[in-house]
Motif scaffolding. Structure first.
Motif, PDB file in Angstrom:
ATOM      1  N   LEU A   1       6.051  45.007  61.462  1.00 21.75           N
ATOM      2  CA  LEU A   1       6.351  44.228  60.263  1.00 21.75           C
ATOM      3  C   LEU A   1       5.075  43.912  59.489  1.00 21.75           C
ATOM      4  O   LEU A   1       5.029  44.059  58.269  1.00 21.75           O
ATOM      5  N   PHE A   2       4.036  43.491  60.182  1.00 23.68           N
ATOM      6  CA  PHE A   2       2.771  43.195  59.511  1.00 23.68           C
ATOM      7  C   PHE A   2       2.227  44.446  58.819  1.00 23.68           C
ATOM      8  O   PHE A   2       1.758  44.379  57.687  1.00 23.68           O
ATOM      9  N   ALA A   3       2.305  45.590  59.491  1.00 26.42           N
ATOM     10  CA  ALA A   3       1.860  46.839  58.877  1.00 26.42           C
ATOM     11  C   ALA A   3       2.705  47.160  57.643  1.00 26.42           C
ATOM     12  O   ALA A   3       2.175  47.559  56.599  1.00 26.42           O
ATOM     13  N   GLN A   4       4.012  46.982  57.741  1.00 28.46           N
ATOM     14  CA  GLN A   4       4.918  47.243  56.623  1.00 28.46           C
ATOM     15  C   GLN A   4       4.601  46.340  55.431  1.00 28.46           C
ATOM     16  O   GLN A   4       4.714  46.754  54.279  1.00 28.46           O
ATOM     17  N   LEU A   5       4.178  45.118  55.713  1.00 31.15           N
ATOM     18  CA  LEU A   5       3.825  44.161  54.656  1.00 31.15           C
ATOM     19  C   LEU A   5       2.419  44.397  54.107  1.00 31.15           C
ATOM     20  O   LEU A   5       1.980  43.696  53.195  1.00 31.15           O
ATOM     21  N   GLY A   6       1.709  45.368  54.681  1.00 28.67           N
ATOM     22  CA  GLY A   6       0.359  45.673  54.212  1.00 28.67           C
ATOM     23  C   GLY A   6      -0.685  44.708  54.744  1.00 28.67           C
ATOM     24  O   GLY A   6      -1.766  44.567  54.181  1.00 28.67           O
ATOM     25  N   LEU A   7      -0.362  44.061  55.858  1.00 30.43           N
ATOM     26  CA  LEU A   7      -1.270  43.102  56.484  1.00 30.43           C
ATOM     27  C   LEU A   7      -1.885  43.710  57.738  1.00 30.43           C
ATOM     28  O   LEU A   7      -1.337  44.657  58.311  1.00 30.43           O
ATOM     29  N   ALA A   8      -3.004  43.151  58.166  1.00 34.46           N
ATOM     30  CA  ALA A   8      -3.616  43.578  59.422  1.00 34.46           C
ATOM     31  C   ALA A   8      -2.590  43.392  60.540  1.00 34.46           C
ATOM     32  O   ALA A   8      -1.941  42.351  60.621  1.00 34.46           O
ATOM     33  N   SER A   9      -2.438  44.381  61.389  1.00 34.62           N
ATOM     34  CA  SER A   9      -1.325  44.364  62.341  1.00 34.62           C
ATOM     35  C   SER A   9      -1.728  44.395  63.813  1.00 34.62           C
ATOM     36  O   SER A   9      -0.881  44.580  64.679  1.00 34.62           O
ATOM     37  N   GLU A  10      -2.995  44.193  64.095  1.00 33.73           N
ATOM     38  CA  GLU A  10      -3.425  44.085  65.490  1.00 33.73           C
ATOM     39  C   GLU A  10      -3.075  42.687  65.997  1.00 33.73           C
ATOM     40  O   GLU A  10      -3.004  41.729  65.218  1.00 33.73           O
ATOM     41  N   ASP A  11      -2.865  42.543  67.303  1.00 32.42           N
ATOM     42  CA  ASP A  11      -2.437  41.263  67.873  1.00 32.42           C
ATOM     43  C   ASP A  11      -3.347  40.100  67.476  1.00 32.42           C
ATOM     44  O   ASP A  11      -2.867  39.031  67.098  1.00 32.42           O
ATOM     45  N   ALA A  12      -4.653  40.296  67.551  1.00 31.67           N
ATOM     46  CA  ALA A  12      -5.600  39.221  67.225  1.00 31.67           C
ATOM     47  C   ALA A  12      -5.493  38.820  65.757  1.00 31.67           C
ATOM     48  O   ALA A  12      -5.584  37.637  65.414  1.00 31.67           O
ATOM     49  N   GLU A  13      -5.282  39.791  64.893  1.00 38.42           N
ATOM     50  CA  GLU A  13      -5.160  39.515  63.462  1.00 38.42           C
ATOM     51  C   GLU A  13      -3.846  38.803  63.148  1.00 38.42           C
ATOM     52  O   GLU A  13      -3.805  37.911  62.300  1.00 38.42           O
ATOM     53  N   ILE A  14      -2.799  39.170  63.837  1.00 38.03           N
ATOM     54  CA  ILE A  14      -1.514  38.481  63.669  1.00 38.03           C
ATOM     55  C   ILE A  14      -1.652  37.043  64.143  1.00 38.03           C
ATOM     56  O   ILE A  14      -1.187  36.110  63.472  1.00 38.03           O
ATOM     57  N   HIS A  15      -2.282  36.848  65.272  1.00 44.61           N
ATOM     58  CA  HIS A  15      -2.499  35.497  65.791  1.00 44.61           C
ATOM     59  C   HIS A  15      -3.264  34.654  64.762  1.00 44.61           C
ATOM     60  O   HIS A  15      -2.895  33.501  64.504  1.00 44.61           O
ATOM     61  N   GLU A  16      -4.304  35.211  64.174  1.00 42.86           N
ATOM     62  CA  GLU A  16      -5.088  34.494  63.157  1.00 42.86           C
ATOM     63  C   GLU A  16      -4.208  34.123  61.960  1.00 42.86           C
ATOM     64  O   GLU A  16      -4.282  33.017  61.437  1.00 42.86           O
ATOM     65  N   PHE A  17      -3.380  35.054  61.529  1.00 42.32           N
ATOM     66  CA  PHE A  17      -2.465  34.790  60.411  1.00 42.32           C
ATOM     67  C   PHE A  17      -1.535  33.627  60.755  1.00 42.32           C
ATOM     68  O   PHE A  17      -1.320  32.727  59.944  1.00 42.32           O
ATOM     69  N   LEU A  18      -1.008  33.648  61.964  1.00 45.79           N
ATOM     70  CA  LEU A  18      -0.042  32.630  62.380  1.00 45.79           C
ATOM     71  C   LEU A  18      -0.660  31.240  62.520  1.00 45.79           C
ATOM     72  O   LEU A  18       0.039  30.238  62.343  1.00 45.79           O
ATOM     73  N   ILE A  19      -1.944  31.164  62.822  1.00 40.78           N
ATOM     74  CA  ILE A  19      -2.555  29.838  62.939  1.00 40.78           C
ATOM     75  C   ILE A  19      -3.087  29.336  61.597  1.00 40.78           C
ATOM     76  O   ILE A  19      -3.395  28.162  61.467  1.00 40.78           O
ATOM     77  N   THR A  20      -3.161  30.218  60.606  1.00 43.06           N
ATOM     78  CA  THR A  20      -3.654  29.796  59.296  1.00 43.06           C
ATOM     79  C   THR A  20      -2.558  29.697  58.234  1.00 43.06           C
ATOM     80  O   THR A  20      -2.826  29.269  57.119  1.00 43.06           O
ATOM     81  N   HIS A  21      -1.353  30.091  58.562  1.00 44.51           N
ATOM     82  CA  HIS A  21      -0.215  30.012  57.638  1.00 44.51           C
ATOM     83  C   HIS A  21       0.939  29.296  58.333  1.00 44.51           C
ATOM     84  O   HIS A  21       1.096  29.402  59.550  1.00 44.51           O
TER      85      HIS A  21
END
Length: 77
Positions: A12-32
């Motif tokens: 889903l993150f890749a489809q949305l054009g966002l960084a899609s590695e686990d660490a990057e998803i974790h960062e997104f989730l703690i900042t949004h």
């Protein structure tokens, strides 16, 4: 738009054009986050294209629904 079987949160993150590695998803989730009654697609951090994709995934009950629902839940911390 890709339409094959089960999609992961990483997909889903890749489809949305966002960084899609686990660490990057974790960062997104703690900042949004989403406010209590805020609709996922209405969040201010999405681009118009991302917003449209998220809305259509739910409205059309697409094969992205599970991943979109997971993201919605994770953003409500």
């Amino acid at each position: 738009m890709e339409t094959t079987g089960h999609h992961t949160l990483n997909d889903l993150f890749a489809q949305l054009g966002l960084a899609s590695e686990d660490a990057e998803i974790h960062e997104f989730l703690i900042t949004h986050y989403l406010h209590r009654h805020e609709k996922l697609s209405a969040a201010s951090f999405w681009t118009e294209g991302q917003r449209q994709f998220l809305e259509s995934a739910i409205e059309e009950d697409s094969d992205w629904c599970v991943a979109v629902d997971e993201l919605d839940s994770l953003l409500r911390h």
